[in-house]
Design a protein around this motif. Structure first.
Motif, PDB file in Angstrom:
ATOM      1  N   GLY A 126       0.839  -1.198   0.000  1.00 34.87           N
ATOM      2  CA  GLY A 126       0.000   0.000   0.000  1.00 34.87           C
ATOM      3  C   GLY A 126       0.866   1.237   0.000  1.00 34.87           C
ATOM      4  N   ARG A 135      -0.781   8.034  10.096  1.00 29.25           N
ATOM      5  CA  ARG A 135       0.057   8.414  11.227  1.00 29.25           C
ATOM      6  C   ARG A 135      -0.544   9.596  11.994  1.00 29.25           C
ATOM      7  NH1 ARG A 135       6.461   8.471  11.089  1.00 29.25           N
ATOM      8  NH2 ARG A 135       6.095   6.728   9.720  1.00 29.25           N
ATOM      9  N   GLU A 158      -1.310   9.733  15.980  1.00 28.68           N
ATOM     10  CA  GLU A 158      -0.767  10.808  16.812  1.00 28.68           C
ATOM     11  C   GLU A 158      -1.872  11.604  17.508  1.00 28.68           C
ATOM     12  OE1 GLU A 158       2.950  12.533  15.717  1.00 28.68           O
ATOM     13  OE2 GLU A 158       2.336  14.521  16.377  1.00 28.68           O
ATOM     14  N   ARG A 162       8.127  -3.061  12.402  1.00 25.83           N
ATOM     15  CA  ARG A 162       8.484  -1.661  12.309  1.00 25.83           C
ATOM     16  C   ARG A 162       7.383  -0.736  12.819  1.00 25.83           C
ATOM     17  NH1 ARG A 162       8.475   3.277  10.853  1.00 25.83           N
ATOM     18  NH2 ARG A 162       8.997   4.139   8.833  1.00 25.83           N
ATOM     19  N   LEU A 209       7.440  -0.330  16.509  1.00 27.95           N
ATOM     20  CA  LEU A 209       8.474   0.651  16.853  1.00 27.95           C
ATOM     21  C   LEU A 209       7.972   2.068  16.625  1.00 27.95           C
ATOM     22  CD1 LEU A 209      11.649  -1.097  15.354  1.00 27.95           C
ATOM     23  CD2 LEU A 209      11.048  -0.858  17.781  1.00 27.95           C
ATOM     24  N   LEU A 210       7.163   2.244  15.575  1.00 25.17           N
ATOM     25  CA  LEU A 210       6.603   3.575  15.318  1.00 25.17           C
ATOM     26  C   LEU A 210       5.704   4.021  16.476  1.00 25.17           C
ATOM     27  CD1 LEU A 210       6.114   6.064  13.539  1.00 25.17           C
ATOM     28  CD2 LEU A 210       4.252   4.806  12.448  1.00 25.17           C
ATOM     29  N   GLU A 238       7.839   5.283  19.109  1.00 29.56           N
ATOM     30  CA  GLU A 238       8.384   6.603  18.759  1.00 29.56           C
ATOM     31  C   GLU A 238       7.369   7.715  19.017  1.00 29.56           C
ATOM     32  OE1 GLU A 238      11.330   7.652  17.430  1.00 29.56           O
ATOM     33  OE2 GLU A 238      12.288   5.680  17.284  1.00 29.56           O
ATOM     34  N   ILE A 239       6.132   7.476  18.587  1.00 30.26           N
ATOM     35  CA  ILE A 239       5.114   8.528  18.754  1.00 30.26           C
ATOM     36  C   ILE A 239       4.798   8.723  20.237  1.00 30.26           C
ATOM     37  CG2 ILE A 239       2.770   9.284  18.144  1.00 30.26           C
ATOM     38  CD1 ILE A 239       3.057   7.741  15.520  1.00 30.26           C
ATOM     39  N   LYS A 290       6.859   8.285  22.647  1.00 27.19           N
ATOM     40  CA  LYS A 290       8.002   9.035  23.211  1.00 27.19           C
ATOM     41  C   LYS A 290       7.835  10.534  22.991  1.00 27.19           C
ATOM     42  CE  LYS A 290      11.631   5.745  22.450  1.00 27.19           C
ATOM     43  NZ  LYS A 290      12.650   5.423  21.417  1.00 27.19           N
ATOM     44  N   LYS A 299       8.489  -1.539  26.061  1.00 27.07           N
ATOM     45  CA  LYS A 299       8.150  -2.429  24.958  1.00 27.07           C
ATOM     46  C   LYS A 299       8.519  -3.867  25.290  1.00 27.07           C
ATOM     47  CE  LYS A 299      12.304  -1.538  22.205  1.00 27.07           C
ATOM     48  NZ  LYS A 299      12.880  -0.764  21.102  1.00 27.07           N
ATOM     49  N   PHE A 315      11.617  -3.291   5.684  1.00 29.80           N
ATOM     50  CA  PHE A 315      12.385  -2.365   6.503  1.00 29.80           C
ATOM     51  C   PHE A 315      13.359  -3.095   7.433  1.00 29.80           C
ATOM     52  CE2 PHE A 315       8.154  -0.393   5.963  1.00 29.80           C
ATOM     53  CZ  PHE A 315       8.516   0.835   5.440  1.00 29.80           C
ATOM     54  N   GLY A 316      14.293  -2.342   7.973  1.00 30.62           N
ATOM     55  CA  GLY A 316      15.141  -2.782   9.087  1.00 30.62           C
ATOM     56  C   GLY A 316      15.755  -4.149   8.843  1.00 30.62           C
ATOM     57  N   GLY A 373      13.064   2.138  13.802  1.00 30.34           N
ATOM     58  CA  GLY A 373      12.762   1.153  12.768  1.00 30.34           C
ATOM     59  C   GLY A 373      13.490   1.368  11.451  1.00 30.34           C
ATOM     60  N   MET A 393      14.244  16.318  21.351  1.00 29.69           N
ATOM     61  CA  MET A 393      13.482  16.063  20.142  1.00 29.69           C
ATOM     62  C   MET A 393      12.123  16.765  20.163  1.00 29.69           C
ATOM     63  SD  MET A 393      12.465  12.008  20.253  1.00 29.69           S
ATOM     64  CE  MET A 393      11.523  11.311  21.609  1.00 29.69           C
ATOM     65  N   ASN A 441       5.755  13.570  16.160  1.00 26.79           N
ATOM     66  CA  ASN A 441       6.398  12.786  15.114  1.00 26.79           C
ATOM     67  C   ASN A 441       5.873  13.244  13.756  1.00 26.79           C
ATOM     68  OD1 ASN A 441       6.099  10.448  13.120  1.00 26.79           O
ATOM     69  ND2 ASN A 441       7.559   9.544  14.556  1.00 26.79           N
TER      70      ASN A 441
END
Lengths: 409, 409
Positions: A21, A75, A79, A99, A102-103, A106-107, A109, A117, A355-356, B231, B244, B248
């Protein structure tokens, strides 16, 4: 005038998008986007907003009043929920199996959460007991899950997690961007407090709008942080008592006031994207969401059968795979990117890489939304077989097509 | 299947949108949005992204490399800049002359800035000296201005402010959402460090995409806060040294990496909205931005002449009015909302009301983008005159049309 020569009219080539996608948009959705605008407070427009809410309530299988669109990509939906709910130093638990887990970390954080996690190897998912154990240890305020992580093509079973969250007083969120419409999701039955998705996967639309749904319980917590802008504040308004959200654009308190009866001005609703979201939802409801899930499973199964018949090895634990995207190990000695380039340049077919840790290790083939169709599957399998033979990976001529047809019969 | 009866296909009525925006979308832009998608890393797609950057550099009159789209409404563009630049406790100065100045204060507060505002009565704008005086006193890190505040229809002159900011080491931002394309804006010549806009005003597009431009100086400051997601982080990447960004989705460091040579995955670009933004920009460049500004002035002048000939009183200091929207005092004894309803229901023409202290006091008529046309102006003036006569405000039959025609001759 001179400069305009450098900027010709758009003329994108026809592509068959069989990656993870975005995929080809249903032509009826493209047509819906070409409708002329009405004003943002026109009763016709607010009527469409209400209809869109009602429509996504059906699709999300929920009675949640607050089911609406966030104006941005998937996203943005994630958020908006995190920003509006998570306060600095809140504990959140994220089970990471790819991945997009992990996102979520991140958000979270960015919201200054204390992020915990737990992880399984990419290609696997979690047992409910693993998650409950972590909840008991960490005592988080929220459990943040990904339903379908396209990076690994795995689908986390969610049905039992809501009960666990309820028992421990934990708010339960899932990111259903990649899975919604192609795999079962029961918002109310599974006790989900918040779900977000996007249009560009199984819904057959373009990226840029994120339908979300919020339980009454989570809305109550959001309203404690309610804040109305000075430019539109009136005497009858009540401000929330808790610290205001660290974003204006993603402040769900304000966004609910804009979608709600008072229609308090916030952003200007992205009308064309709302038209797209409405049409995506309308088509899905017309087909029936359970039929759509069956369709995604059928074509996903056909791809799997074809891939295996070609002598390729699917990635990950197949009993937890998403219906709508399949990971495939790139065979030893084959340059994955060369195969993707030949497919794109000579057949105009796009498949994905990843990814990764999986970068260069797997391809990903999606059959979703408008492209969960027999012709897309047959074209893709046949083209991939031709390309593989050309780069030195030998297959049994016709076996992939035969295997796919077996699934269809 | 039963449910789908409640959700008929979209069929919005034809409206003539002559309010403060959104306005009718240029049909060529609607057509551009109906193009089928290509994949997000397809060379065709990244080519369109680069072309869009180049196009908006021309329109913004800048050499700024980082000229790109934020996927969201105009407010998303503002917030991306503020979130990425402002750190908690930074001092910012906001000259407020309407509701959108207050909005800049609100968004800056969400970034935990120390917000200092100076104010003039709604209907006026600031002298450069007033702003310089406040800069000297407050010593802000950023000056946050609105160029055209549609709530009052006033245009803040910006030409002299960049020099002042430069002298005092202050970053200079303007929100050009409502003014861009219809009023002069010289990013480099005026020493602007950041500008944001939207498509739904003079650009003749739908809301939902926000073109922004960033000076090298501000980009350097943003990069100190650069953060790459776990990621997709690789060995050659360098993380920024400062705290930061609290978002995001709006982290311009990441957004630049996505639009830049490395194409690091962030959001999935909202392709259809990018197509809209490209076509809006392309059409504006084809016309020539200076010609577009002249066109907005011509039709704005025609509305003003017609309104005055009807015996209505324009709002605010006319020497600082925006070309593309006019405020009009609602005459004593006339119910402004009744007039708007009659226009909408009997003529399918929308004009605007306003916010806060001007709610119920003024109407706003926009002539912008695709609707900055003679036929739109003549239809609107004539319809308004008919409605006013019906509700008891008498005019001299035909005087408004004559006055507008005088401007056109």
């Amino acid at each position: 005038m001179k400069n305009s020569v450098n900027f010709p009219p758009l003329n994108p080539p026809r592509r068959l998008l069989m990656g993870p996608g975005p995929i080809n948009v249903d032509p009826r959705v493209l047509q819906a986007m070409s409708h002329q605008l009405v004003g943002q407070y026109d009763p016709v427009m607010t009527g469409y907003m209400n209809q869109t809410m009602a429509l996504y309530r059906e699709l999300y299988k929920t009675k949640n009043q607050w089911t609406l669109l966030i104006d941005g990509t998937s996203r943005a939906g994630i958020e908006a929920i995190f920003m509006s709910v998570i306060k600095p130093n809140d504990k959140v638990l994220v089970p990471v199996f790819g991945r997009f887990g992990l996102l979520l970390c991140e958000i979270a954080k960015r919201c200054r959460a204390e992020v915990h996690k737990i992880e399984v190897p990419w290609g696997e998912v979690f047992e409910p007991e693993q998650i409950e154990k972590a909840i008991k240890e960490i005592k988080p305020r929220m459990l943040l899950t990904v339903q379908g992580d396209t990076s690994t093509t795995m689908l986390q079973p969610l049905a039992d997690l809501g009960e666990i969250c309820k028992r421990h007083g934990v708010l339960f969120y899932t990111d259903a961007t990649a899975s919604f419409g192609g795999n079962p999701l029961e918002t109310d039955a599974w006790h989900l407090d918040a779900v977000s998705t996007g249009l560009q996967k199984c819904l057959g639309g373009p990226p840029g709008s994120s339908p979300i749904t919020l339980s009454d319980a989570i809305v109550e917590q959001i309203n404690h942080r309610k804040h109305i802008e000075e430019g539109i504040l009136a005497d009858h308004h009540e401000q929330g008592q808790e610290e205001m959200v660290y974003s204006n654009y993603f402040d769900l308190g304000m966004i609910m006031d804009y979608w709600g009866a008072e229609r308090l001005n916030h952003h200007t609703e992205a009308t064309s994207m709302l038209f797209a979201a409405y049409e995506c939802g309308r088509l899905l409801l017309e087909e029936g969401i359970d039929n759509s899930i069956k369709r995604h499973k059928l074509h996903g199964d056909a791809v799997l059968a074809g891939i295996e018949a070609m002598g390729l090895k699917p990635f990950g634990d197949l009993k937890n795979r998403m219906n709508n995207v399949l990971g495939i190990h790139i065979p030893d000695g084959i340059d994955g990117e060369e195969v993707r380039s030949l497919l794109l340049n000579d057949f105009s077919i796009e498949i994905g890489s990843s990814f990764g840790p999986l970068k260069g290790k797997i391809w990903r083939i999606g059959t979703m939304g408008y492209n969960a169709r027999k012709d897309c599957v047959c074209e893709t399998l046949t083209a991939l077989e031709s390309v593989l033979n050309r780069v030195g990976f030998k297959t049994t001529q016709g076996a992939a097509f035969d295997a796919a047809m077996q699934v269809y019969q």
